[in-house]
Enzyme design. Structure first.
Site, PDB file in Angstrom:
ATOM      1  N   CYS A 214     -62.169 -38.828  53.972  1.00  0.00           N
ATOM      2  CA  CYS A 214     -61.771 -39.964  53.140  1.00  0.00           C
ATOM      3  C   CYS A 214     -60.564 -40.687  53.716  1.00  0.00           C
ATOM      4  O   CYS A 214     -60.586 -41.901  53.918  1.00  0.00           O
ATOM      5  CB  CYS A 214     -61.471 -39.488  51.719  1.00  0.00           C
ATOM      6  SG  CYS A 214     -60.826 -40.787  50.650  1.00  0.00           S
TER       7      CYS A 214
ATOM      8  N   HIS B  18     -63.024 -61.938  26.195  1.00  0.00           N
ATOM      9  CA  HIS B  18     -63.681 -63.110  26.798  1.00  0.00           C
ATOM     10  C   HIS B  18     -62.622 -63.989  27.459  1.00  0.00           C
ATOM     11  O   HIS B  18     -61.553 -64.196  26.903  1.00  0.00           O
ATOM     12  CB  HIS B  18     -64.416 -63.911  25.737  1.00  0.00           C
ATOM     13  CG  HIS B  18     -65.007 -65.191  26.269  1.00  0.00           C
ATOM     14  ND1 HIS B  18     -66.196 -65.223  26.957  1.00  0.00           N
ATOM     15  CD2 HIS B  18     -64.538 -66.472  26.252  1.00  0.00           C
ATOM     16  CE1 HIS B  18     -66.453 -66.474  27.317  1.00  0.00           C
ATOM     17  NE2 HIS B  18     -65.443 -67.248  26.913  1.00  0.00           N
TER      18      HIS B  18
ATOM     19  N   GLY C  42     -56.145 -34.692  55.608  1.00  0.00           N
ATOM     20  CA  GLY C  42     -56.751 -35.644  54.683  1.00  0.00           C
ATOM     21  C   GLY C  42     -58.255 -35.711  54.723  1.00  0.00           C
ATOM     22  O   GLY C  42     -58.873 -36.304  53.840  1.00  0.00           O
TER      23      GLY C  42
ATOM     24  N   GLY D 152     -79.714 -48.561  56.263  1.00  0.00           N
ATOM     25  CA  GLY D 152     -79.364 -49.478  55.191  1.00  0.00           C
ATOM     26  C   GLY D 152     -78.768 -48.794  53.991  1.00  0.00           C
ATOM     27  O   GLY D 152     -78.968 -49.229  52.848  1.00  0.00           O
TER      28      GLY D 152
ATOM     29  N   GLU E  78     -83.767 -50.811  58.458  1.00  0.00           N
ATOM     30  CA  GLU E  78     -83.883 -49.747  57.469  1.00  0.00           C
ATOM     31  C   GLU E  78     -85.330 -49.280  57.398  1.00  0.00           C
ATOM     32  O   GLU E  78     -86.245 -50.087  57.210  1.00  0.00           O
ATOM     33  CB  GLU E  78     -83.412 -50.229  56.097  1.00  0.00           C
ATOM     34  CG  GLU E  78     -83.758 -49.337  54.928  1.00  0.00           C
ATOM     35  CD  GLU E  78     -83.283 -47.892  55.093  1.00  0.00           C
ATOM     36  OE1 GLU E  78     -84.060 -46.975  54.800  1.00  0.00           O
ATOM     37  OE2 GLU E  78     -82.130 -47.694  55.545  1.00  0.00           O
TER      38      GLU E  78
END
Length: 457
Positions: free
Chosen positions: A41, A437, A38, A177, A199
């Protein structure tokens, strides 16, 4: 010496599906894997990380329930259960890869071991030697370790080992970061740890426009994640059971655990590239053309080891294109692909196409539409207002050059812009669409309609 039609090194998200598809189409295929089936991932990347993040999000929702008028009490995080659930999910997907290999029948043989090139198209795995017609390399990448003084003397975490912790750290210090640092840093904060992210660049997610990064930074600070931006770690040492990181301005950050998430390097240094004559770039990636051909005739490479976009969906698409090429469709190429991506922080940070900065650097005439995520009705009603929608539109053709979404379900929403780019549709199509909506997606239309040419008169 064995002489299969195809030998594939690595069972990641390109190598594994390519192996069983070629076998089902009549090729004699050998698939070599030295670790778990695999690839990244399934085992240490997308699958376990997103399972881990789901547990952290559940704790966060409980903690924030009073904001919606529900008093649920403080979350009781059971890290043993979190890790066990993550492992179970990984095993499910890993078993699925094994099932697909078995279902391919005798045409596909799985060989366990470390593959090494001994010549241009000859490979040795343990005591066995192979001389296939075609070799396909899908060996992936691993965490890169920066050259920081003292780092090799402390027990630091990477993305895989961090997700095996069965106790919440007192204070997790994160170097980096980018995606991994941000996702896991936020997760541990939600589990209850103090978290500081260091970072070196001016912003988290440094490849994004500043306003996109700033939207994520604001959300992180609101959750109590400490950010040290534009700061470089110069040394690391252990003192009294703690890990102390010294920054370039003299500040010292003291933590119980250290997560190193400063990038990844390709797994090509022990592949025998010199013996094969395979060309690599300065970072060790295999050099390929738009048909995935390496510098050696009959040898192809896919996925993270090629230096392309390091995303599972990009690797899977690599396999799709190469399969068609190997089946004789020479029209197929990876050139010009539209590759979307997203972090699974909260809010998510997703993008497709060019950023505003990249459009400016390319000298393209463009307009930029932006909308705060909190102005989307669904976001306001659900209390998920962090983020923004940003669309870069060609000023003359009205085509979508790129878009970024920072917000809830951004990974889903960005697909709207990807489909428009693939269809070469103008932004007016989005204006003319009827959006449900109240759904998050109507915010994409609202963002475009902030531009004068699309505004309602």
């Amino acid at each position: 010496m064995h002489h299969p039609d195809v030998l594939i090194i690595g069972s990641g998200q390109a190598g594994a599906p390519l192996s069983w598809r070629l076998a089902r189409n009549g090729r004699r295929v050998v698939l070599v894997e030295r670790a778990h089936l695999g690839g990244t991932c399934v085992n240490v990347g997308c699958t376990p990380t997103k399972a881990f993040l789901a547990s952290a999000e559940a704790a966060h929702r409980i903690r924030r329930a009073p904001d919606l008028g529900v008093n649920a009490g403080a979350p009781d995080v059971d890290m043993d259960a979190v890790v066990a659930r993550k492992r179970d999910i990984v095993e499910t997907w890993r078993s699925g890869v094994a099932d697909n290999i078995e279902e391919a029948g005798d045409a596909l043989r799985l060989v366990r071991g470390h593959a090494v090139f001994t010549g241009p198209r000859t490979v040795r795995v343990g005591d066995e030697a192979f001389s296939p017609d075609v070799v396909i390399v899908n060996v992936g990448a691993r965490p890169a370790v920066p050259p920081i003084d003292g780092l090799d003397s402390v027990d630091f975490l990477d993305n895989a080992s961090a997700m095996e912790l069965t106790e919440v750290p007192d204070h997790l210090v994160v170097l980096g970061g980018g995606y991994i640092g941000c996702e896991l840093g936020q997760a541990f904060r939600r589990f209850g740890a103090d978290v500081t992210i260091l970072e070196a660049g001016p912003h988290l997610m440094g490849r994004e426009d500043a306003d996109v990064s700033e939207a994520l930074e604001e959300a992180f600070r609101e959750e109590g994640v400490r950010l040290r931006l534009g700061r470089t770690a110069t040394s690391v040492r252990r003192e009294g059971g703690r890990i102390r990181v010294v920054l370039d301005d003299g500040e010292e950050v003291d933590g119980s655990h250290l997560l190193v998430a400063t990038g990844r390097r390709p797994n090509t240094d022990d592949l025998g590239c010199e013996a094969a004559g395979l060309e690599r770039d300065e970072r060790g990636h295999l050099v390929v053309d738009d048909h995935y051909r390496t510098s050696v005739d009959g040898v192809y490479a896919l996925g993270d080891c090629t230096g392309g976009p390091q995303f599972t969906h990009a690797s899977w698409d690599d396999h799709r294109i190469l399969f068609q090429l190997l089946e004789g469709d020479e029209r197929r190429t990876r050139a010009g692909r539209v590759v979307p991506y997203s972090s699974f922080t909260d809010p998510q940070v997703a993008r497709v196409g060019l950023s505003q900065r990249e459009a400016e650097d390319a000298g393209l005439p463009h307009e930029v539409a932006t909308l705060p995520f909190g102005r989307i009705a669904r976001a306001y009603e659900t209390g998920r207002t962090a983020g923004l929608v940003k669309v870069v539109i060609h000023a003359e053709s009205e085509r979508i050059l790129g878009a970024a979404v920072v917000g809830a379900e951004a990974a889903e929403l960005i697909t709207v812009f990807e489909m428009m780019m693939l269809a070469d549709a103008p932004a007016s199509v989005l204006v003319d669409a009827q959006m449900i909506h109240p759904a998050f997606v109507e915010g994409l239309q609202s963002a475009v309609m902030t531009l004068p040419r699309y505004a309602l008169s």
